[in-house]
Motif scaffolding. Sequence first.
Motif, PDB file in Angstrom:
ATOM      1  N   ASN A  85      17.417  -5.528  -5.917  1.00  0.00           N
ATOM      2  CA  ASN A  85      18.567  -4.716  -6.306  1.00  0.00           C
ATOM      3  C   ASN A  85      19.756  -5.199  -5.489  1.00  0.00           C
ATOM      4  O   ASN A  85      19.890  -4.870  -4.313  1.00  0.00           O
ATOM      5  N   ASN A  86      20.602  -6.022  -6.127  1.00  0.00           N
ATOM      6  CA  ASN A  86      21.700  -6.696  -5.424  1.00  0.00           C
ATOM      7  C   ASN A  86      21.122  -7.549  -4.293  1.00  0.00           C
ATOM      8  O   ASN A  86      20.368  -8.466  -4.550  1.00  0.00           O
ATOM      9  N   ASP A  87      21.432  -7.217  -3.047  1.00  0.00           N
ATOM     10  CA  ASP A  87      20.933  -8.003  -1.921  1.00  0.00           C
ATOM     11  C   ASP A  87      19.711  -7.378  -1.265  1.00  0.00           C
ATOM     12  O   ASP A  87      19.259  -7.849  -0.217  1.00  0.00           O
ATOM     13  N   GLU A  88      19.169  -6.320  -1.853  1.00  0.00           N
ATOM     14  CA  GLU A  88      18.010  -5.647  -1.281  1.00  0.00           C
ATOM     15  C   GLU A  88      16.747  -6.006  -2.066  1.00  0.00           C
ATOM     16  O   GLU A  88      16.765  -6.077  -3.293  1.00  0.00           O
ATOM     17  N   TYR A  89      15.665  -6.225  -1.325  1.00  0.00           N
ATOM     18  CA  TYR A  89      14.371  -6.540  -1.927  1.00  0.00           C
ATOM     19  C   TYR A  89      13.379  -5.431  -1.577  1.00  0.00           C
ATOM     20  O   TYR A  89      13.406  -4.880  -0.476  1.00  0.00           O
ATOM     21  N   HIS A  90      12.495  -5.140  -2.535  1.00  0.00           N
ATOM     22  CA  HIS A  90      11.494  -4.100  -2.326  1.00  0.00           C
ATOM     23  C   HIS A  90      10.153  -4.568  -2.892  1.00  0.00           C
ATOM     24  O   HIS A  90      10.107  -5.302  -3.884  1.00  0.00           O
ATOM     25  N   LEU A  91       9.074  -4.120  -2.264  1.00  0.00           N
ATOM     26  CA  LEU A  91       7.726  -4.417  -2.734  1.00  0.00           C
ATOM     27  C   LEU A  91       7.176  -3.213  -3.489  1.00  0.00           C
ATOM     28  O   LEU A  91       7.183  -2.093  -2.976  1.00  0.00           O
ATOM     29  N   LYS A  92       6.704  -3.447  -4.708  1.00  0.00           N
ATOM     30  CA  LYS A  92       6.110  -2.395  -5.521  1.00  0.00           C
ATOM     31  C   LYS A  92       4.696  -2.815  -5.893  1.00  0.00           C
ATOM     32  O   LYS A  92       4.478  -3.894  -6.430  1.00  0.00           O
ATOM     33  N   GLN A  93       3.728  -1.948  -5.607  1.00  0.00           N
ATOM     34  CA  GLN A  93       2.335  -2.326  -5.817  1.00  0.00           C
ATOM     35  C   GLN A  93       1.793  -1.845  -7.152  1.00  0.00           C
ATOM     36  O   GLN A  93       2.233  -0.836  -7.698  1.00  0.00           O
ATOM     37  N   ASN A  94       0.822  -2.608  -7.662  1.00  0.00           N
ATOM     38  CA  ASN A  94       0.139  -2.278  -8.907  1.00  0.00           C
ATOM     39  C   ASN A  94      -1.348  -2.563  -8.709  1.00  0.00           C
ATOM     40  O   ASN A  94      -1.804  -3.685  -8.920  1.00  0.00           O
ATOM     41  N   PRO A  95      -2.128  -1.554  -8.289  1.00  0.00           N
ATOM     42  CA  PRO A  95      -3.562  -1.773  -8.055  1.00  0.00           C
ATOM     43  C   PRO A  95      -4.287  -2.177  -9.336  1.00  0.00           C
ATOM     44  O   PRO A  95      -3.961  -1.715 -10.428  1.00  0.00           O
ATOM     45  N   VAL A  96      -5.268  -3.054  -9.192  1.00  0.00           N
ATOM     46  CA  VAL A  96      -6.071  -3.518 -10.318  1.00  0.00           C
ATOM     47  C   VAL A  96      -7.447  -2.880 -10.228  1.00  0.00           C
ATOM     48  O   VAL A  96      -8.103  -2.949  -9.186  1.00  0.00           O
ATOM     49  N   LYS A  97      -7.882  -2.239 -11.320  1.00  0.00           N
ATOM     50  CA  LYS A  97      -9.204  -1.627 -11.330  1.00  0.00           C
ATOM     51  C   LYS A  97     -10.277  -2.695 -11.484  1.00  0.00           C
ATOM     52  O   LYS A  97     -10.212  -3.529 -12.389  1.00  0.00           O
ATOM     53  N   LEU A  98     -11.254  -2.665 -10.601  1.00  0.00           N
ATOM     54  CA  LEU A  98     -12.345  -3.633 -10.638  1.00  0.00           C
ATOM     55  C   LEU A  98     -13.597  -3.002 -11.237  1.00  0.00           C
ATOM     56  O   LEU A  98     -13.808  -1.789 -11.118  1.00  0.00           O
ATOM     57  N   PRO A  99     -14.452  -3.805 -11.873  1.00  0.00           N
ATOM     58  CA  PRO A  99     -15.710  -3.271 -12.407  1.00  0.00           C
ATOM     59  C   PRO A  99     -16.597  -2.734 -11.290  1.00  0.00           C
ATOM     60  O   PRO A  99     -16.540  -3.200 -10.148  1.00  0.00           O
ATOM     61  N   ASP A 100     -17.425  -1.738 -11.625  1.00  0.00           N
ATOM     62  CA  ASP A 100     -18.366  -1.224 -10.643  1.00  0.00           C
ATOM     63  C   ASP A 100     -19.578  -2.145 -10.565  1.00  0.00           C
ATOM     64  O   ASP A 100     -19.587  -3.245 -11.123  1.00  0.00           O
ATOM     65  N   GLY A 101     -20.613  -1.698  -9.873  1.00  0.00           N
ATOM     66  CA  GLY A 101     -21.803  -2.520  -9.702  1.00  0.00           C
ATOM     67  C   GLY A 101     -22.505  -2.849 -11.003  1.00  0.00           C
ATOM     68  O   GLY A 101     -23.257  -3.824 -11.087  1.00  0.00           O
ATOM     69  N   VAL A 118      -6.009  -9.283  -1.727  1.00  0.00           N
ATOM     70  CA  VAL A 118      -7.410  -8.933  -1.947  1.00  0.00           C
ATOM     71  C   VAL A 118      -7.997  -8.419  -0.641  1.00  0.00           C
ATOM     72  O   VAL A 118      -7.773  -9.005   0.425  1.00  0.00           O
ATOM     73  N   ASN A 119      -8.733  -7.312  -0.724  1.00  0.00           N
ATOM     74  CA  ASN A 119      -9.543  -6.877   0.413  1.00  0.00           C
ATOM     75  C   ASN A 119     -10.968  -6.663  -0.071  1.00  0.00           C
ATOM     76  O   ASN A 119     -11.309  -7.034  -1.192  1.00  0.00           O
ATOM     77  N   GLU A 120     -11.808  -6.080   0.756  1.00  0.00           N
ATOM     78  CA  GLU A 120     -13.224  -5.980   0.415  1.00  0.00           C
ATOM     79  C   GLU A 120     -13.498  -5.060  -0.768  1.00  0.00           C
ATOM     80  O   GLU A 120     -14.557  -5.150  -1.387  1.00  0.00           O
ATOM     81  N   SER A 121     -12.562  -4.181  -1.100  1.00  0.00           N
ATOM     82  CA  SER A 121     -12.847  -3.200  -2.148  1.00  0.00           C
ATOM     83  C   SER A 121     -11.850  -3.193  -3.299  1.00  0.00           C
ATOM     84  O   SER A 121     -12.074  -2.493  -4.288  1.00  0.00           O
ATOM     85  N   SER A 122     -10.751  -3.947  -3.207  1.00  0.00           N
ATOM     86  CA  SER A 122      -9.750  -3.851  -4.269  1.00  0.00           C
ATOM     87  C   SER A 122      -8.883  -5.101  -4.346  1.00  0.00           C
ATOM     88  O   SER A 122      -8.848  -5.917  -3.426  1.00  0.00           O
TER      89      SER A 122
END
Length: 215
Positions: free
Chosen positions: A164-180, A151-155
């Motif tokens: 994958n076998n012995d390799e690890y990877h980070l994959k991001q999935n942004p979450v849309k937040l409601p506006d004001g 979490v940061n100030e805007s998202s």
Amino acid sequence: WVQGFSRKNFGFIDNQTVCYPCGNYILFLDIETKKTTALQCPAGQVGAFAASGSGQVLAFSDRKLNPIIYVYTFPGLSKLAELKGNAQLDYTLLEFSFTGPYLASYSSIPEFVLSVWNWQENILLCSESQPGVAVTSLSFNPMNWQQLCCVNESSVTIWRIERNNDEYHLKQNPVKLPDGQGSVSPHEDLFFPVSRNEDPYHGPDLPVSAIAGLV
């Protein structure tokens, strides 16, 4: 001066002991006996800090150039690991997984890197840079250590740790937040775009590939 509480970061490390950083020390307060125990940081002031009540371990970084993350047991206060990453100035966040020997860290400027460690094996599993993104909160999914929430100030971003076998990877999935106003902007379908009033075409919605003459 060692006894003061100068930061909001604290946590239970067992059913009756609270621990928190203070200057060059980690303090452990038994809430029943009121007895306090201190663990000194090996290299100056304590930076980021995290405690795991289920695993009875704690982690903290030092505040120096090329900081190190230390992992200690409780109540024995014996050092289990020294994690050395690529952070140049400081770590801002540490977080233990609810299951398994995993620890997430987030570094400050200039890298802004999210990293996931196996602290028992002293191994960096994977990391991902987010230039300019100052994360304020970091947590594992209690039911699945392969999901992280940042979490940061805007998202809000959900990171999935893929293997994958012995390799690890980070994959991001942004979450849309409601506006004001509390509403979420609709997702734009790039395959079947929605016709707009300003569009000169008033026929049926067609795939982009058909409009482009590709099919």
